[in-house]
Scaffold this motif. Structure first.
Motif, short mmCIF file in Angstrom:
data_model
loop_
_atom_site.label_atom_id
_atom_site.label_comp_id
_atom_site.label_asym_id
_atom_site.label_seq_id
_atom_site.Cartn_x
_atom_site.Cartn_y
_atom_site.Cartn_z
N CYS A 1 0.85 -1.20 0.00
CA CYS A 1 0.00 0.00 0.00
C CYS A 1 0.88 1.24 0.00
O CYS A 1 0.66 2.18 -0.78
N TYR B 1 1.53 3.81 -3.18
CA TYR B 1 1.21 5.22 -2.97
C TYR B 1 2.38 6.12 -3.36
O TYR B 1 2.18 7.20 -3.94
N ILE C 1 -6.40 2.02 -2.68
CA ILE C 1 -5.78 1.22 -1.61
C ILE C 1 -6.76 0.27 -0.95
O ILE C 1 -6.52 -0.94 -0.92
#
Length: 187
Positions: A125, A129, A147
């Motif tokens: 995640c 990002y 996410i």
């Protein structure tokens, strides 16, 4: 040949074979019905077997070799894929390998695999990002919106499936590895 050199030779041969198996398994992808943009492959299972058999350092070495071959020789990905694979599988291997190294029981394996699964999902995640906007031109807001509905569940399920398969096949493979080394098995 003394026992230490035999064990070293068997270990190096086994790690090379597990790396090769991982590279072959990357071609056996399965579609993810819930996540059509993602594909599932079994390539991390030999890496987890290396980790449980020989420790987290061996798992990282196999991860690096398999990631390199998959990205740069087999053309499955590029350097970004290499880095992402190192983050994903590397984080799993470090956590699961260190936990299992301290408790080589079935319960220890379950705890190690569960902790590795969660770690990989969280790391991916964060990695997505950061990396997706830098290298794929995505807006951070778009990545953040993916996410919870996609990135987290995909990585949890991929690592979870790999963990379950590893749990059920590791003992049999471990016996063969330890027999070849002339050492007692574990787990």
């Amino acid at each position: 040949m003394n026992n230490d050199s035999k064990q070293t030779r068997v270990k190096m041969t086994t790690l090379a074979m597990l790396t090769a198996i991982s590279c072959v398994l990357v071609f056996l992808t399965l579609p993810y019905p819930l996540f059509p943009a993602f594909k599932y492959d079994l390539a991390d299972i030999p890496i987890l077997i290396a980790t449980f058999s020989f420790g987290p350092l061996a798992g990282i070495i196999v991860t690096a070799l398999a990631s390199f071959v998959q990205a740069f020789i087999l053309g499955q990905d590029n350097w970004i894929g290499f880095v992402m694979h190192m983050f994903a599988t590397g984080s799993f291997v470090i956590v699961a390998g260190n936990i299992y190294r301290l408790n080589k029981t079935k319960k220890g394996a379950v705890i190690a695999l569960a902790a590795g699964t969660v770690t990989m999902a969280v790391v991916m995640c964060i990695a997505n990002y950061i990396m997706d906007p830098l290298f794929y031109g995505m807006q951070k807001e778009a990545v953040a919106a993916m996410i919870l509905p996609a990135i987290l569940p995909f990585n949890l399920s991929k690592a979870g499936i790999n963990s379950i398969i590893t749990f059920f096949i590791y003992k049999r493979i471990s016996k063969l590895i330890h027999k070849a080394q002339g050492t007692p098995g574990s787990h």
